[in-house]
Design a protein around this motif. Structure first.
Motif, PDB file in Angstrom:
ATOM      1  N   GLN A  67      96.705  -7.016  51.023  1.00 39.02           N
ATOM      2  CA  GLN A  67      96.405  -8.006  52.037  1.00 39.02           C
ATOM      3  C   GLN A  67      94.901  -7.925  52.338  1.00 39.02           C
ATOM      4  OE1 GLN A  67      98.694 -10.146  53.283  1.00 39.02           O
ATOM      5  NE2 GLN A  67     100.337  -9.175  52.097  1.00 39.02           N
ATOM      6  N   ILE A  68      94.263  -9.066  52.352  1.00 37.86           N
ATOM      7  CA  ILE A  68      92.823  -9.079  52.601  1.00 37.86           C
ATOM      8  C   ILE A  68      92.571  -9.433  54.061  1.00 37.86           C
ATOM      9  CG2 ILE A  68      90.601 -10.086  51.988  1.00 37.86           C
ATOM     10  CD1 ILE A  68      91.848  -8.381  49.804  1.00 37.86           C
ATOM     11  N   SER A  69      91.974  -8.510  54.780  1.00 37.39           N
ATOM     12  CA  SER A  69      91.661  -8.747  56.188  1.00 37.39           C
ATOM     13  C   SER A  69      90.299  -9.425  56.318  1.00 37.39           C
ATOM     14  CB  SER A  69      91.651  -7.421  56.951  1.00 37.39           C
ATOM     15  OG  SER A  69      90.590  -6.591  56.484  1.00 37.39           O
ATOM     16  N   GLY A  70      89.997  -9.894  57.517  1.00 43.69           N
ATOM     17  CA  GLY A  70      88.704 -10.511  57.775  1.00 43.69           C
ATOM     18  C   GLY A  70      87.538  -9.590  57.484  1.00 43.69           C
ATOM     19  N   GLU A  74      84.671 -10.161  54.494  1.00 39.87           N
ATOM     20  CA  GLU A  74      83.294 -10.259  54.968  1.00 39.87           C
ATOM     21  C   GLU A  74      82.420  -9.172  54.331  1.00 39.87           C
ATOM     22  OE1 GLU A  74      83.467 -10.144  59.189  1.00 39.87           O
ATOM     23  OE2 GLU A  74      84.512 -12.082  59.363  1.00 39.87           O
ATOM     24  N   GLY A  75      83.005  -7.977  54.188  1.00 40.60           N
ATOM     25  CA  GLY A  75      82.268  -6.894  53.534  1.00 40.60           C
ATOM     26  C   GLY A  75      81.958  -7.236  52.083  1.00 40.60           C
ATOM     27  N   TYR A  76      82.932  -7.827  51.383  1.00 42.61           N
ATOM     28  CA  TYR A  76      82.697  -8.223  49.994  1.00 42.61           C
ATOM     29  C   TYR A  76      81.655  -9.347  49.940  1.00 42.61           C
ATOM     30  CZ  TYR A  76      83.464  -9.923  45.273  1.00 42.61           C
ATOM     31  OH  TYR A  76      83.278 -10.314  43.966  1.00 42.61           O
ATOM     32  N   GLY A  77      81.747 -10.283  50.876  1.00 40.42           N
ATOM     33  CA  GLY A  77      80.782 -11.373  50.907  1.00 40.42           C
ATOM     34  C   GLY A  77      79.364 -10.864  51.045  1.00 40.42           C
ATOM     35  N   ARG A  78      79.155  -9.913  51.916  1.00 38.14           N
ATOM     36  CA  ARG A  78      77.810  -9.348  52.102  1.00 38.14           C
ATOM     37  C   ARG A  78      77.362  -8.612  50.839  1.00 38.14           C
ATOM     38  NH1 ARG A  78      80.184  -8.323  57.223  1.00 38.14           N
ATOM     39  NH2 ARG A  78      79.282  -9.703  58.827  1.00 38.14           N
ATOM     40  N   MET A  79      78.313  -7.986  50.139  1.00 34.54           N
ATOM     41  CA  MET A  79      77.969  -7.299  48.896  1.00 34.54           C
ATOM     42  C   MET A  79      77.507  -8.308  47.836  1.00 34.54           C
ATOM     43  SD  MET A  79      80.285  -4.677  46.626  1.00 34.54           S
ATOM     44  CE  MET A  79      81.434  -5.966  46.120  1.00 34.54           C
ATOM     45  N   VAL A  80      78.186  -9.446  47.784  1.00 36.50           N
ATOM     46  CA  VAL A  80      77.785 -10.504  46.849  1.00 36.50           C
ATOM     47  C   VAL A  80      76.370 -10.981  47.165  1.00 36.50           C
ATOM     48  CG1 VAL A  80      78.238 -12.864  46.071  1.00 36.50           C
ATOM     49  CG2 VAL A  80      80.142 -11.267  46.374  1.00 36.50           C
ATOM     50  N   LEU A  81      76.083 -11.179  48.446  1.00 34.30           N
ATOM     51  CA  LEU A  81      74.762 -11.692  48.840  1.00 34.30           C
ATOM     52  C   LEU A  81      73.634 -10.748  48.440  1.00 34.30           C
ATOM     53  CD1 LEU A  81      75.354 -13.299  52.366  1.00 34.30           C
ATOM     54  CD2 LEU A  81      75.615 -14.286  50.082  1.00 34.30           C
ATOM     55  N   GLU A 101      86.159 -16.492  52.809  1.00 33.40           N
ATOM     56  CA  GLU A 101      87.599 -16.715  52.729  1.00 33.40           C
ATOM     57  C   GLU A 101      88.117 -16.207  51.393  1.00 33.40           C
ATOM     58  OE1 GLU A 101      88.057 -20.893  53.164  1.00 33.40           O
ATOM     59  OE2 GLU A 101      87.389 -20.935  55.257  1.00 33.40           O
ATOM     60  N   CYS A 102      89.305 -15.593  51.426  1.00 36.17           N
ATOM     61  CA  CYS A 102      89.881 -15.039  50.204  1.00 36.17           C
ATOM     62  C   CYS A 102      91.315 -15.533  50.048  1.00 36.17           C
ATOM     63  CB  CYS A 102      89.853 -13.510  50.242  1.00 36.17           C
ATOM     64  SG  CYS A 102      90.425 -12.722  48.719  1.00 36.17           S
ATOM     65  N   PRO A 103      91.697 -15.994  48.854  1.00 46.08           N
ATOM     66  CA  PRO A 103      93.082 -16.422  48.636  1.00 46.08           C
ATOM     67  C   PRO A 103      94.008 -15.212  48.544  1.00 46.08           C
ATOM     68  CG  PRO A 103      91.876 -16.480  46.580  1.00 46.08           C
ATOM     69  CD  PRO A 103      90.868 -16.140  47.642  1.00 46.08           C
ATOM     70  N   GLY A 113      93.193 -18.478  42.236  1.00 46.64           N
ATOM     71  CA  GLY A 113      92.599 -18.298  43.559  1.00 46.64           C
ATOM     72  C   GLY A 113      91.078 -18.266  43.514  1.00 46.64           C
ATOM     73  N   THR A 114      90.455 -18.917  44.485  1.00 45.24           N
ATOM     74  CA  THR A 114      88.986 -18.965  44.565  1.00 45.24           C
ATOM     75  C   THR A 114      88.507 -18.361  45.876  1.00 45.24           C
ATOM     76  OG1 THR A 114      88.851 -20.958  43.193  1.00 45.24           O
ATOM     77  CG2 THR A 114      86.953 -20.454  44.588  1.00 45.24           C
ATOM     78  N   ILE A 115      87.658 -17.369  45.771  1.00 48.17           N
ATOM     79  CA  ILE A 115      87.003 -16.788  46.937  1.00 48.17           C
ATOM     80  C   ILE A 115      85.870 -17.727  47.338  1.00 48.17           C
ATOM     81  CG2 ILE A 115      85.689 -14.806  47.799  1.00 48.17           C
ATOM     82  CD1 ILE A 115      87.046 -13.204  45.458  1.00 48.17           C
ATOM     83  N   ARG A 116      85.800 -18.068  48.627  1.00 47.95           N
ATOM     84  CA  ARG A 116      84.790 -19.025  49.082  1.00 47.95           C
ATOM     85  C   ARG A 116      83.864 -18.373  50.102  1.00 47.95           C
ATOM     86  NH1 ARG A 116      86.118 -23.576  46.709  1.00 47.95           N
ATOM     87  NH2 ARG A 116      88.310 -23.983  46.189  1.00 47.95           N
TER      88      ARG A 116
END
Length: 219
Positions: A67-70, A74-81, A101-103, A113-116
């Motif tokens: 299960q992907i929590s908020g 968000e932590g993964y998003g910051r890692m991508v950035l 957002e994560c599917p 599924g697409t991570i946005r």
């Protein structure tokens, strides 16, 4: 509006085709760049193929509960950035994560599924003159394929005069021209002056045609 819609549709169509065609062992990363007067917005869609979905999902699911929590996305998003670079006139600007957002795993394991992610950065784009914008994405470069597109700027004062992508579309370079306020006002006033002149001419012509024929009577 038509130009904006056409550009957005072209980007969407390209992303859909690429999603349909990308390999099972690839991580498709599509970025759309929206240019506004005082900021730049990145819309990023990350779609892992079936063969790479599990390790990518595991890198997000820190507690392994499927299960992907908020906080996790968000932590993964910051890692991508951290793997993205945005430069304006040669200066690098830090990106701020605005949305992530994560599917569910049931979609990602099927390669659907697409991570946005949405990232923003305050940039003085609206400063009059010629500017250079450079964006690059190196996130998971060994297993990824990339798409990058720039949307039509939201302000009529900003035009994209040139855009160049590298072969693998890791990045894009944009040449921007920003008109001065005086130029915009001048171009908006000229049609008004022409219209006012035409109306005045037609009014004078109409008045002349309706002028009564006055003749002197002899006494």
């Amino acid at each position: 509006m038509r130009r904006m819609s056409a550009a957005a549709f072209a980007v969407l169509l390209a992303c859909v085709r690429a999603t349909d065609a990308h390999q099972l062992d690839e991580y498709l990363q599509a970025t759309r760049i929206a240019i506004e007067h005082d900021r730049i917005v990145l819309e990023i869609g990350l779609t892992p193929g079936v063969a790479v979905a599990e390790p990518i999902f595991a890198s997000i699911d820190r507690n392994s509960d499927h299960q992907i929590s908020g906080p996790e996305i968000e932590g993964y998003g910051r890692m991508v950035l951290q793997d993205l670079l945005l430069e304006f006139d040669g200066r690098a600007y830090p990106l701020a994560l605005a949305r992530a957002e994560c599917p569910p795993w049931s979609e990602m394991r099927e390669g659907l599924g697409t991570i946005r992610l949405q990232a923003t950065v305050d940039v003085p784009v609206g400063t009059a003159g010629h500017h250079h914008l450079h964006f690059s994405n190196m996130h998971r470069s060994r297993t990824s394929v990339y798409l990058v597109n720039a949307l039509v700027p939201s302000s009529s004062a900003i035009t994209i005069s040139e855009q160049r992508r590298d072969v693998l579309q890791h990045g894009i370079r944009l040449e921007l021209d920003v008109a001065t306020r005086y130029t915009l006002v001048s171009w908006s006033i000229v049609p008004l002056i022409a219209l006012a002149t035409l109306l005045a001419y037609r009014r004078r012509e109409f008045s002349t045609r309706r002028r009564p024929d006055v003749r002197l009577k002899r006494l």
